[in-house]
Design an enzyme around this catalytic site. Structure first.
Site, mmCIF file in Angstrom:
data_model
loop_
_atom_site.group_PDB
_atom_site.id
_atom_site.type_symbol
_atom_site.label_atom_id
_atom_site.label_comp_id
_atom_site.label_asym_id
_atom_site.label_seq_id
_atom_site.Cartn_x
_atom_site.Cartn_y
_atom_site.Cartn_z
ATOM 1 N N LYS A 183 18.352 -2.660 -8.020
ATOM 2 C CA LYS A 183 19.255 -2.137 -6.980
ATOM 3 C C LYS A 183 18.941 -2.775 -5.627
ATOM 4 O O LYS A 183 17.895 -2.518 -5.038
ATOM 5 C CB LYS A 183 19.123 -0.616 -6.837
ATOM 6 C CG LYS A 183 20.223 -0.062 -5.940
ATOM 7 C CD LYS A 183 20.010 1.371 -5.534
ATOM 8 C CE LYS A 183 19.302 1.503 -4.212
ATOM 9 N NZ LYS A 183 19.991 0.860 -3.064
ATOM 10 N N GLY A 235 10.283 -0.610 0.702
ATOM 11 C CA GLY A 235 11.124 0.068 1.689
ATOM 12 C C GLY A 235 10.259 0.888 2.622
ATOM 13 O O GLY A 235 9.062 0.626 2.787
ATOM 14 N N SER A 236 10.859 1.896 3.211
ATOM 15 C CA SER A 236 10.158 2.669 4.235
ATOM 16 C C SER A 236 9.145 3.634 3.617
ATOM 17 O O SER A 236 9.281 4.038 2.464
ATOM 18 C CB SER A 236 11.181 3.452 5.062
ATOM 19 O OG SER A 236 11.901 4.301 4.207
ATOM 20 N N THR A 237 8.172 4.000 4.421
ATOM 21 C CA THR A 237 7.120 4.906 3.945
ATOM 22 C C THR A 237 7.709 6.274 3.601
ATOM 23 O O THR A 237 7.320 6.886 2.598
ATOM 24 C CB THR A 237 5.999 5.001 4.993
ATOM 25 O OG1 THR A 237 5.374 3.703 5.048
ATOM 26 C CG2 THR A 237 4.949 6.038 4.643
ATOM 27 N N GLY A 240 9.331 6.002 0.328
ATOM 28 C CA GLY A 240 8.264 5.778 -0.657
ATOM 29 C C GLY A 240 7.644 7.097 -1.108
ATOM 30 O O GLY A 240 7.394 7.319 -2.303
ATOM 31 N N GLU A 257 5.620 -0.800 -1.853
ATOM 32 C CA GLU A 257 5.360 -1.717 -0.727
ATOM 33 C C GLU A 257 6.092 -1.134 0.466
ATOM 34 O O GLU A 257 7.319 -1.183 0.516
ATOM 35 C CB GLU A 257 5.922 -3.111 -1.029
ATOM 36 C CG GLU A 257 5.276 -3.825 -2.186
ATOM 37 C CD GLU A 257 3.875 -4.280 -1.880
ATOM 38 O OE1 GLU A 257 3.449 -4.250 -0.701
ATOM 39 O OE2 GLU A 257 3.178 -4.653 -2.840
ATOM 40 N N CYS A 291 8.173 -6.303 7.384
ATOM 41 C CA CYS A 291 7.190 -5.240 7.155
ATOM 42 C C CYS A 291 5.831 -5.582 7.750
ATOM 43 O O CYS A 291 5.128 -4.724 8.238
ATOM 44 C CB CYS A 291 7.067 -4.958 5.667
ATOM 45 S SG CYS A 291 6.826 -6.457 4.713
ATOM 46 N N GLU A 391 6.647 2.423 13.312
ATOM 47 C CA GLU A 391 7.282 1.151 12.952
ATOM 48 C C GLU A 391 8.683 1.102 13.563
ATOM 49 O O GLU A 391 9.516 1.952 13.280
ATOM 50 C CB GLU A 391 7.382 1.042 11.431
ATOM 51 C CG GLU A 391 7.953 -0.280 10.989
ATOM 52 C CD GLU A 391 8.075 -0.401 9.486
ATOM 53 O OE1 GLU A 391 8.617 0.516 8.855
ATOM 54 O OE2 GLU A 391 7.623 -1.419 8.940
HETATM 55 P P1 NAD Z 1 14.658 2.298 2.988
HETATM 56 O O1 NAD Z 1 13.413 2.918 2.526
HETATM 57 O O2 NAD Z 1 15.600 3.105 3.789
HETATM 58 O O3 NAD Z 1 15.515 1.737 1.760
HETATM 59 C C1 NAD Z 1 14.971 0.857 0.825
HETATM 60 C C2 NAD Z 1 15.731 0.957 -0.478
HETATM 61 O O4 NAD Z 1 15.564 2.267 -1.035
HETATM 62 C C3 NAD Z 1 17.232 0.750 -0.359
HETATM 63 O O5 NAD Z 1 17.659 0.043 -1.504
HETATM 64 C C4 NAD Z 1 17.777 2.184 -0.366
HETATM 65 O O6 NAD Z 1 19.098 2.284 -0.840
HETATM 66 C C5 NAD Z 1 16.828 2.873 -1.308
HETATM 67 N N1 NAD Z 1 16.662 4.309 -1.086
HETATM 68 C C6 NAD Z 1 16.817 5.003 0.071
HETATM 69 N N2 NAD Z 1 16.516 6.311 -0.128
HETATM 70 C C7 NAD Z 1 16.163 6.439 -1.431
HETATM 71 C C8 NAD Z 1 15.709 7.528 -2.232
HETATM 72 N N3 NAD Z 1 15.573 8.739 -1.718
HETATM 73 N N4 NAD Z 1 15.412 7.289 -3.519
HETATM 74 C C9 NAD Z 1 15.512 6.062 -4.050
HETATM 75 N N5 NAD Z 1 15.935 4.986 -3.352
HETATM 76 C C10 NAD Z 1 16.241 5.165 -2.045
HETATM 77 O O7 NAD Z 1 14.162 0.994 3.750
HETATM 78 P P2 NAD Z 1 15.009 -0.088 4.509
HETATM 79 O O8 NAD Z 1 15.459 0.537 5.789
HETATM 80 O O9 NAD Z 1 16.015 -0.712 3.612
HETATM 81 O O10 NAD Z 1 13.883 -1.203 4.768
HETATM 82 C C11 NAD Z 1 13.020 -1.124 5.810
HETATM 83 C C12 NAD Z 1 11.649 -0.629 5.386
HETATM 84 O O11 NAD Z 1 11.120 -1.402 4.313
HETATM 85 C C13 NAD Z 1 10.650 -0.754 6.482
HETATM 86 O O12 NAD Z 1 9.881 0.421 6.591
HETATM 87 C C14 NAD Z 1 9.767 -1.910 6.043
HETATM 88 O O13 NAD Z 1 8.489 -1.920 6.579
HETATM 89 C C15 NAD Z 1 9.775 -1.759 4.587
HETATM 90 N N6 NAD Z 1 9.423 -3.039 3.938
HETATM 91 C C16 NAD Z 1 8.188 -3.171 3.361
HETATM 92 C C17 NAD Z 1 7.819 -4.371 2.765
HETATM 93 C C18 NAD Z 1 6.479 -4.544 2.099
HETATM 94 O O14 NAD Z 1 6.338 -5.484 1.327
HETATM 95 N N7 NAD Z 1 5.524 -3.685 2.339
HETATM 96 C C19 NAD Z 1 8.707 -5.426 2.770
HETATM 97 C C20 NAD Z 1 9.936 -5.265 3.372
HETATM 98 C C21 NAD Z 1 10.288 -4.049 3.944
#
Ligand code: NAD
Length: 488
Positions: A183, A235-237, A240, A257, A291, A391
């Protein structure tokens, strides 16, 4: 004028069991450089996710099917073929990424896409090198281990490096023999959908790679689904944590991550011009939507004034411009929502008493409605301020100062995140001593942001767990089985 695109952008569909299928609900994906709709994308519902998981499960379990019958060397060649096809379409994919995400074409064409290809080729090589071991225990027993694919994996990707972060997960998943439900983020689905077409062309068997587009609800349906054995999430903490709670219900394997607030520490004995360049690159590369961005810059007091002056000089030269122009180094913020978040943090920094020394505003590029923000620098920041702790995920640098190494190490570690860090000094002993004390998954010395397919990447503390890239990722896509044979 923001340039018109040359690439074909078809409405999105879902890839399930090797077929492109339509769905009920739709949403728009937008070009952040213009605010214009690029195309319509399917929002996969729980039933669509169920179909995708069913297809992945069937492809995984069908012992007479093409995936299970494929030798590991054939599997490796298949992944390699996919990398070749991506290379053949590198310009098109780079342009799609830039249109959907707003990142400069220079980054998508010369950094993201080459690394996607590299990562896939790296894991193509791993397909033939995954094995268990025989272990001597008793005379009367033959004991060995098998490393088996974990099963159906759900890959959930953010919007900042759409195809690149998909490849970090897809490469090891396929090399290990898993099947996949992938996804992309709702803001940036286009390159992943094109990847699906190229995977079919490469000969990936039906059901091995399924793509479901959609937002949080689609992601939640994946996390809930009992047919998925593992979720690999970037994605975001906060999301996560939600995923970890959701996955507990079916005890899915999870790798996370997550976010970061990485300290970039500059000692007075460093090569100052290189450190300035590294600091600028560390925060403004990828519009700061990275990130591991070096968003907390600690500069030794003695050189603070000179350093900040040099930073300002460089930042002023990095004005936002058309992301499709090869000379552009600062693109558009991914979405209007993210732009508002970043502007909100700039306001918070001013209110907390930090000194805004450069940028700080939304700007219009070529009179358009794109989401552009100037590279922004705050000086006089203290470690407790929100702009130093949270962040921001945008082009905003918080500059702090320090006098001694112990003080800066303590401050650098005083943060919930632990993804990356950097140290700049000519003193090798100091560089290593400081690196060991930093709680971060990656430490760069006299450089910032370098990555390689062979080196693990991941976080300490609330930046997540598990490692991607390198041989370490293989463990996360396999289960270890112990077999005892009675010889007595
Ligand atoms: P996000 O957490 O909002 O979304 C990430 C993904 O998760 C998207 O595909 C979203 O549709 C999905 N998602 C959202 N809520 C969900 C839920 N409740 N259950 C399952 N899936 C869900 O993050 P974002 O705004 O897309 O990305 C930014 C974040 O990602 C930042 O915090 C950044 O630091 C982090 N990031 C981390 C790394 C790493 O390798 N550590 C790399 C890139 C980005």
């Amino acid at each position: 004028m923001i340039q018109a695109t040359k690439v074909r952008i078809a409405p999105g569909r879902l890839l399930i069991a090797g077929q492109w299928v339509d769905g009920g609900k739709k949403f728009d994906t937008v070009n952040p450089a213009t605010g214009e709709v690029l195309t319509e994308i399917v929002e996969a519902c729980a039933q669509d996710v169920d179909h995708a998981v069913g297809a992945a499960r069937k492809a995984f379990e069908d012992r007479g099917g093409p995936w299970r019958k494929m030798s590991t060397s054939e599997r490796g060649r298949l992944i390699w073929r996919l990398a070749d096809l991506i290379e053949n379409h590198i310009d098109e994919l780079a342009e799609l990424e830039t249109l959907d995400n707003g990142k400069p074409i220079f980054e998508s064409r010369y950094v993201d896409m080459p690394m996607v290809i590299d990562v896939l080729r790296y894991y193509a090589g791993w397909a033939t090198k995954i094995h268990g071991e025989t272990v001597n225990t008793f005379e009367t027993a033959f004991t060995y281990t098998l490393r088996e694919p974990v099963g159906v994996v759900g890959l959930i990707i953010p919007w900042n490096f759409p195809l690149l972060l998909a490849s970090w997960k897809l490469g090891p998943a396929l090399a290990c023999g898993c099947t996949v439900v992938l996804k992309p983020a709702e803001q940036t689905p286009l390159t992943t959908l094109r990847l699906g077409e190229l995977a079919i062309e490469a000969g990936v068997p039906a059901g091995v790679l399924n793509i479901v587009t959609g937002g949080p609800e689609t992601g939640k349906a994946m996390v809930r689904h009992p047919g998925i054995d593992k979720i690999a999430f970037t994605g975001s903490t906060s999301v996560g944590k939600e995923i970890m709670r959701g996955a507990a219900e079916t005890l899915k394997r999870v790798t996370l991550e997550l976010g970061g607030k990485s300290p970039n520490i500059v000692f007075a004995d460093s090569d100052i011009d290189s450190a300035v360049k590294g600091a600028i690159n560390g925060i403004f590369y990828g519009k700061g939507e990275v990130c591991n961005a070096g968003s907390r810059l600690f500069v030794e007091n003695k050189i603070q004034e000179e350093f900040v002056e040099k930073l300002i000089g460089r930042a002023k030269k990095m004005q936002p411009a058309d992301p499709l122009d090869p000379k552009t180094r600062m693109g558009a913020i991914v979405s209007q929502e993210q732009m508002q978040t970043v502007l909100g943090y700039i306001e918070a920094g001013k209110q907390e008493g930090a000194k805004l020394v450069s940028g700080g505003n939304r700007v219009s590029v070529d009179g358009g409605k794109g989401y552009f923000i100037e590279p922004t620098i705050f000086a006089g920041v203290s470690n407790e301020m929100r702009i130093a702790q949270e962040e921001i995920f945008g082009p905003v640098l918080a500059t702090l100062s320090f006098d001694d190494p112990d003080q800066v190490i303590a401050q650098a570690n005083q943060n919930p995140y632990g993804l990356a860090a950097a140290v700049w000094t000519r003193d090798v002993r100091k560089a290593h001593a400081v690196s060991r004390q930093l709680k971060a998954g990656t430490v760069w010395i006299n450089t910032y942001g370098l990555m390689d397919a062979s080196l693990p990447f991941g976080g300490y503390k609330q930046s997540g767990f598990g490692r991607e890239l390198g041989r370490h990722a293989i463990a996360h896509y396999t289960e270890l089985k112990t077999v005892w044979l009675n010889l007595g």
